[in-house]
Design an enzyme around this catalytic site. Sequence first.
Site, PDB file in Angstrom:
ATOM      1  N   HIS A  18      21.833  15.875  62.863  1.00 51.87           N
ATOM      2  CA  HIS A  18      21.638  15.529  61.440  1.00 51.87           C
ATOM      3  C   HIS A  18      20.991  14.149  61.382  1.00 51.87           C
ATOM      4  O   HIS A  18      21.643  13.134  61.588  1.00 51.87           O
ATOM      5  CB  HIS A  18      22.986  15.502  60.702  1.00 51.87           C
ATOM      6  CG  HIS A  18      22.856  15.228  59.246  1.00 51.87           C
ATOM      7  ND1 HIS A  18      23.443  16.040  58.288  1.00 51.87           N
ATOM      8  CD2 HIS A  18      22.228  14.253  58.553  1.00 51.87           C
ATOM      9  CE1 HIS A  18      23.156  15.570  57.092  1.00 51.87           C
ATOM     10  NE2 HIS A  18      22.426  14.466  57.232  1.00 51.87           N
ATOM     11  N   HIS A  20      17.843  11.575  59.429  1.00 54.09           N
ATOM     12  CA  HIS A  20      16.798  11.310  58.424  1.00 54.09           C
ATOM     13  C   HIS A  20      15.716  10.446  59.061  1.00 54.09           C
ATOM     14  O   HIS A  20      15.997   9.335  59.512  1.00 54.09           O
ATOM     15  CB  HIS A  20      17.390  10.583  57.212  1.00 54.09           C
ATOM     16  CG  HIS A  20      18.420  11.404  56.505  1.00 54.09           C
ATOM     17  ND1 HIS A  20      18.114  12.260  55.472  1.00 54.09           N
ATOM     18  CD2 HIS A  20      19.756  11.519  56.701  1.00 54.09           C
ATOM     19  CE1 HIS A  20      19.222  12.871  55.053  1.00 54.09           C
ATOM     20  NE2 HIS A  20      20.231  12.436  55.786  1.00 54.09           N
ATOM     21  N   LEU A  21      14.498  10.972  59.072  1.00 56.76           N
ATOM     22  CA  LEU A  21      13.387  10.216  59.673  1.00 56.76           C
ATOM     23  C   LEU A  21      12.408   9.681  58.633  1.00 56.76           C
ATOM     24  O   LEU A  21      11.559   8.844  58.959  1.00 56.76           O
ATOM     25  CB  LEU A  21      12.620  11.101  60.669  1.00 56.76           C
ATOM     26  CG  LEU A  21      13.316  11.381  62.006  1.00 56.76           C
ATOM     27  CD1 LEU A  21      12.510  12.389  62.822  1.00 56.76           C
ATOM     28  CD2 LEU A  21      13.512  10.091  62.803  1.00 56.76           C
ATOM     29  N   ARG A  22      12.495  10.200  57.388  1.00 62.64           N
ATOM     30  CA  ARG A  22      11.543   9.793  56.323  1.00 62.64           C
ATOM     31  C   ARG A  22      10.100  10.122  56.734  1.00 62.64           C
ATOM     32  O   ARG A  22       9.855  11.007  57.519  1.00 62.64           O
ATOM     33  CB  ARG A  22      11.684   8.298  55.974  1.00 62.64           C
ATOM     34  CG  ARG A  22      13.110   7.774  55.881  1.00 62.64           C
ATOM     35  CD  ARG A  22      13.939   8.434  54.816  1.00 62.64           C
ATOM     36  NE  ARG A  22      15.202   7.705  54.638  1.00 62.64           N
ATOM     37  CZ  ARG A  22      16.299   8.255  54.127  1.00 62.64           C
ATOM     38  NH1 ARG A  22      16.323   9.518  53.742  1.00 62.64           N
ATOM     39  NH2 ARG A  22      17.389   7.528  53.987  1.00 62.64           N
ATOM     40  N   ASN A  46      14.976  15.927  53.019  1.00 62.35           N
ATOM     41  CA  ASN A  46      15.020  15.324  51.672  1.00 62.35           C
ATOM     42  C   ASN A  46      13.975  14.220  51.511  1.00 62.35           C
ATOM     43  O   ASN A  46      14.284  13.078  51.178  1.00 62.35           O
ATOM     44  CB  ASN A  46      16.436  14.804  51.336  1.00 62.35           C
ATOM     45  CG  ASN A  46      16.928  13.730  52.281  1.00 62.35           C
ATOM     46  OD1 ASN A  46      16.513  13.667  53.441  1.00 62.35           O
ATOM     47  ND2 ASN A  46      17.811  12.878  51.804  1.00 62.35           N
ATOM     48  N   LYS A 104      18.843  23.562  54.631  1.00 64.29           N
ATOM     49  CA  LYS A 104      19.787  22.543  54.154  1.00 64.29           C
ATOM     50  C   LYS A 104      20.111  22.765  52.685  1.00 64.29           C
ATOM     51  O   LYS A 104      19.212  22.841  51.842  1.00 64.29           O
ATOM     52  CB  LYS A 104      19.159  21.155  54.350  1.00 64.29           C
ATOM     53  CG  LYS A 104      20.008  19.993  53.857  1.00 64.29           C
ATOM     54  CD  LYS A 104      21.281  19.799  54.680  1.00 64.29           C
ATOM     55  CE  LYS A 104      22.223  18.812  54.028  1.00 64.29           C
ATOM     56  NZ  LYS A 104      22.177  17.491  54.591  1.00 64.29           N
ATOM     57  N   HIS A 141      25.550  19.993  52.579  1.00 64.65           N
ATOM     58  CA  HIS A 141      26.111  18.717  52.110  1.00 64.65           C
ATOM     59  C   HIS A 141      27.312  19.080  51.249  1.00 64.65           C
ATOM     60  O   HIS A 141      27.162  19.521  50.113  1.00 64.65           O
ATOM     61  CB  HIS A 141      25.071  17.923  51.311  1.00 64.65           C
ATOM     62  CG  HIS A 141      25.596  16.579  50.884  1.00 64.65           C
ATOM     63  ND1 HIS A 141      25.157  15.387  51.428  1.00 64.65           N
ATOM     64  CD2 HIS A 141      26.552  16.235  49.986  1.00 64.65           C
ATOM     65  CE1 HIS A 141      25.822  14.388  50.892  1.00 64.65           C
ATOM     66  NE2 HIS A 141      26.670  14.863  50.006  1.00 64.65           N
ATOM     67  N   HIS A 179      28.361  16.111  58.189  1.00 61.60           N
ATOM     68  CA  HIS A 179      29.035  14.815  58.033  1.00 61.60           C
ATOM     69  C   HIS A 179      30.401  14.915  57.351  1.00 61.60           C
ATOM     70  O   HIS A 179      30.616  14.341  56.298  1.00 61.60           O
ATOM     71  CB  HIS A 179      28.143  13.793  57.314  1.00 61.60           C
ATOM     72  CG  HIS A 179      27.376  14.323  56.129  1.00 61.60           C
ATOM     73  ND1 HIS A 179      27.943  15.004  55.091  1.00 61.60           N
ATOM     74  CD2 HIS A 179      26.059  14.241  55.830  1.00 61.60           C
ATOM     75  CE1 HIS A 179      27.022  15.324  54.215  1.00 61.60           C
ATOM     76  NE2 HIS A 179      25.868  14.886  54.636  1.00 61.60           N
ATOM     77  N   LEU A 224      26.873   8.532  51.739  1.00 63.45           N
ATOM     78  CA  LEU A 224      27.483   9.724  51.148  1.00 63.45           C
ATOM     79  C   LEU A 224      27.557  10.830  52.199  1.00 63.45           C
ATOM     80  O   LEU A 224      26.559  11.051  52.889  1.00 63.45           O
ATOM     81  CB  LEU A 224      26.679  10.204  49.936  1.00 63.45           C
ATOM     82  CG  LEU A 224      26.786   9.295  48.709  1.00 63.45           C
ATOM     83  CD1 LEU A 224      25.785   9.706  47.655  1.00 63.45           C
ATOM     84  CD2 LEU A 224      28.210   9.313  48.144  1.00 63.45           C
ATOM     85  N   ASP A 252      23.543  11.327  60.918  1.00 62.82           N
ATOM     86  CA  ASP A 252      23.170  11.030  59.535  1.00 62.82           C
ATOM     87  C   ASP A 252      22.575   9.625  59.436  1.00 62.82           C
ATOM     88  O   ASP A 252      22.711   8.960  58.415  1.00 62.82           O
ATOM     89  CB  ASP A 252      24.366  11.180  58.582  1.00 62.82           C
ATOM     90  CG  ASP A 252      23.914  11.363  57.133  1.00 62.82           C
ATOM     91  OD1 ASP A 252      22.698  11.559  56.884  1.00 62.82           O
ATOM     92  OD2 ASP A 252      24.775  11.286  56.240  1.00 62.82           O
ATOM     93  N   HIS A 256      17.319   2.964  54.832  1.00 69.46           N
ATOM     94  CA  HIS A 256      16.797   2.443  53.558  1.00 69.46           C
ATOM     95  C   HIS A 256      16.488   0.975  53.803  1.00 69.46           C
ATOM     96  O   HIS A 256      17.219   0.310  54.545  1.00 69.46           O
ATOM     97  CB  HIS A 256      17.849   2.537  52.448  1.00 69.46           C
ATOM     98  CG  HIS A 256      18.179   3.936  52.042  1.00 69.46           C
ATOM     99  ND1 HIS A 256      17.421   4.658  51.157  1.00 69.46           N
ATOM    100  CD2 HIS A 256      19.196   4.753  52.407  1.00 69.46           C
ATOM    101  CE1 HIS A 256      17.950   5.862  50.986  1.00 69.46           C
ATOM    102  NE2 HIS A 256      19.028   5.949  51.736  1.00 69.46           N
ATOM    103  N   ALA A 268      22.433   5.024  49.122  1.00 72.65           N
ATOM    104  CA  ALA A 268      23.432   5.484  50.095  1.00 72.65           C
ATOM    105  C   ALA A 268      22.745   5.772  51.416  1.00 72.65           C
ATOM    106  O   ALA A 268      21.733   6.470  51.456  1.00 72.65           O
ATOM    107  CB  ALA A 268      24.108   6.747  49.583  1.00 72.65           C
TER     108      ALA A 268
HETATM  109  O1  DOR Z   1      24.264   8.393  52.792  1.00 73.49           O
HETATM  110  C1  DOR Z   1      23.452   9.293  52.743  1.00 73.49           C
HETATM  111  N1  DOR Z   1      22.128   9.052  52.861  1.00 73.49           N
HETATM  112  N2  DOR Z   1      23.885  10.527  52.546  1.00 73.49           N
HETATM  113  C2  DOR Z   1      23.040  11.542  52.350  1.00 73.49           C
HETATM  114  O2  DOR Z   1      23.488  12.651  52.165  1.00 73.49           O
HETATM  115  C3  DOR Z   1      21.581  11.303  52.269  1.00 73.49           C
HETATM  116  C4  DOR Z   1      21.211  10.114  53.025  1.00 73.49           C
HETATM  117  C5  DOR Z   1      19.805   9.644  52.749  1.00 73.49           C
HETATM  118  O3  DOR Z   1      18.881  10.467  52.739  1.00 73.49           O
HETATM  119  O4  DOR Z   1      19.623   8.453  52.574  1.00 73.49           O
HETATM  120 ZN    ZN Z   2      22.136  13.153  55.666  1.00 74.71          ZN
END
Ligand code: DOR
Ligand code: ZN
Length: 350
Positions: A18, A20-22, A46, A104, A141, A179, A224, A252, A256, A268
Amino acid sequence: MTSAPITRLSISRPDDWHLHLRDGAMLRAVLPETARHFARALVMPNLVPPVVTAAQAGAYRDRILAALPEGAAFQPLMTLYLTEETDPADVARAHAQGIATAVKLYPAGATTNAASGVRDFDKVRPVLERMAEIGMPLCVHGEVTDPAVDIFDREAVFIDRVLKPIRRKVPGLRIVMEHVTTEDAVDFVRDTHKDLAATITTHHLIINRNHILAGGIRPHFYCLPVAKREKHRIALVQAAVSGDPRFFLGTDSAPHTDANKLLPCGCAGIFSATNTLSCLAEVFDAAGRLKDLEAFVSINGAKFYGLPRSDRKLTLVKGAPVAYPPQIETGDGPVTTFDPGFPLHWRVEA
Ligand code: DOR
Ligand code: ZN
């Protein structure tokens, strides 16, 4: 006879189930942090706009591969973002062609970029039924978005209101509760013997809600699902170190920029890719369970997803506390690295 303490641990190269690479500059900055240590990662969809179709997932995978450092042998595994308009045939095609590993499910509005998620779960039933037929996993989620439900209860309520009905209505659907943060979720997964697994993040094994809120508010610990009280953290550690094949690592790691974290209404997400394996070795060492680290980070997840474990190795060595950069620079601004609050003695051998 007591055996000598372990100071060196060689394991199959880990996978992150799990991540996030953006995209763009952020992708280029964070991808090397994961590619350095991990064989594969399941990449979350996302983005803005979200990665919904097979074509979008294929194009995103190409952008990730293009952003990889020279010589990195890292494989991104893609997910599709489930919407109420998702076409079951497109999902099946993405799976058959090896473009997408999982789908997802974000309840609409549950978290960052979840606005296009699912409101009415019956609307996505044809997709879920198709996935059950072809054995494609659904990553969930697991939080309700009902404003009447306290944020610390949203995961437990999700199990009753959403997860149990989905499992009843779509038997055979393989589900990963992503998560997990509560004893309730750990117990639910443990008591369910088929088609259900859970990922656990690095940070939820280390922080509880006091770390976020006691003695000052710490935005870099806000994510989150939000970290819960200590008894839940302990349940997560017990699940992670247990060797139970239904629990595996999904960091996860969710970057940011500091500018977006340190706002009156901050984002988050905790960025842990850089020091995750050192943190995890510390947690397993403290629990006296180093020998179970490999199952959690390298074996259980691959097994669930029906993939062989990596044939490459990764070695962790214990010594003087390791330094890691408190922030990484990205083209969008600095991103703060997860600070576990204790020294990390385990380093990944180059
Ligand atoms: O803390 C989080 N950040 N929870 C998520 O489910 C999404 C993630 C994000 O994409 O920043
Ligand atoms: Zn996530």
